[in-house]
Design an enzyme around this catalytic site. Sequence first.
Site, PDB file in Angstrom:
ATOM      1  N   GLY A  13       0.832  -1.202   0.000  1.00  0.00           N
ATOM      2  CA  GLY A  13       0.000   0.000   0.000  1.00  0.00           C
ATOM      3  C   GLY A  13       0.864   1.247   0.000  1.00  0.00           C
ATOM      4  N   ASP A 144       1.189   1.473   8.757  1.00  0.00           N
ATOM      5  CA  ASP A 144       0.856   0.712   9.960  1.00  0.00           C
ATOM      6  C   ASP A 144       1.875   0.908  11.075  1.00  0.00           C
ATOM      7  OD1 ASP A 144      -1.457  -0.394   8.861  1.00  0.00           O
ATOM      8  OD2 ASP A 144      -0.349  -2.044   7.953  1.00  0.00           O
ATOM      9  N   TYR A 297      -8.500   4.767   1.926  1.00  0.00           N
ATOM     10  CA  TYR A 297      -7.360   5.310   1.197  1.00  0.00           C
ATOM     11  C   TYR A 297      -7.115   6.792   1.490  1.00  0.00           C
ATOM     12  CZ  TYR A 297      -6.918   1.146  -1.791  1.00  0.00           C
ATOM     13  OH  TYR A 297      -6.707  -0.110  -2.268  1.00  0.00           O
ATOM     14  N   GLN A 299      -6.761   8.344   4.226  1.00  0.00           N
ATOM     15  CA  GLN A 299      -5.783   8.585   5.283  1.00  0.00           C
ATOM     16  C   GLN A 299      -4.349   8.463   4.784  1.00  0.00           C
ATOM     17  OE1 GLN A 299      -6.207   5.236   8.296  1.00  0.00           O
ATOM     18  NE2 GLN A 299      -7.495   4.474   6.637  1.00  0.00           N
TER      19      GLN A 299
END
Length: 421
Positions: A13, A144, A297, A299
């Site tokens: 991502g 993350d 998406y 964020q």
Amino acid sequence: MSKQNAFYAQSGGVTSVINASACGVIETARKHSDKIGTVYAGQNGIIGALVEELIDTNAISEQDVAALRHTPGGAFGSCRYKLKDIETHREQYERLIEVFKAHDIGYFFYNGGNDSADTCLKVSQISEKLGYPIKAIHVPKTVDNDLPITDTCPGFGSVAKYIALSTMEAGLDIQSMCETSTKVFILEVMGRHAGWIAAAGGLAQQAEGQPPHIIIFPEIAFDREAFMKKVDQSVKDNGYCVIVVSEGAHYEDGTFLADAGTKDAFGHTQLGGVAPTLANMVREDLGYKYHWAVADYLQRAARHISSKTDVEQAYAVGQAAVEMAVEGKNAVMPAIIRKSNAPFEWVIEEAPLDKVANVEKFMPRDFITEDGFGITEACREYLEPLIRGEAELPYDEKTGLPRYVRLSHTLAEKKLPEFKA
């Protein structure tokens, strides 16, 4: 050491600052033109190497390379594709060697998170296992924030800023209307196993009673009864309740609240929908009117609110990766090491890739309040420096929109037969 070309790719991502790392890699490689010739960027990550779709970054002007620093998304295309082990999928690695040989590639920079670190580690082993000399450096990136050793992961600080601000602004909205309308608002954020992004929502709370009133972390098993008591009490005390929930929220037995029943390309359970799941629970148990939103998406794409610290760190790891490679390093990752909170100081140091790949860093228990629904002062001290500063962003006077760069890719000429990735 004779001059060789380099391969750079983006994986997993994307973030609002991954292109800042690309900028750091390309600009630094150009400064080491005595050791690095052309930087080829893989079109769509490692797949670009396998199918020999190599973007010639020499064709990109200095101005456009510099503009990558403030452009979100993945300028060269990313992918979710995990190399298998060399023993069982030798043909993949033999193909990589063929491509590397054909284009005289001796440096490999892979920009991604946990699974990408694993891919980079496997590529670094080509030298020993298959006899092809390569310097493979992992460039850390993941919203993350769950890579080990490094203090933080580029991409996270900007997401943290976005979530903190969104929680604050939505909280003001709900507070304005709660007397006659919505009582409960739920914001779903990313975070499969680690609750760092959800924790960032806690920065919005500047005083007792302010939102978020509840944070749900993957590190704390979800207890419906305890959650409902907390929601009800917040509505009674404050007139409303704002909740930030990680997509990875789960029950005691490990079942995700929002298991979609499918897997992604890395074999991970596909998540999504924990906010409406919680909202339905609130309706069933308490009957309060609610609204929910999924940051999704938005964020990780929101460059307009990126943290200055995050952009600087993203560029720095790209720069350091090249410097490590030209020094002859292999199978390492430039890690951000925090020296102090006040003033906030950090440096870049080497982290061995075999200590990074496939290892997740979770929220420490002392970063979460005793009841499991908030962040502690220690967590706040860790998070606050990461969202500080407004990153520079040029705007177009006519449109009022940011001037993001969209590259026209010039592919290197293919020299090998086709290969199915």
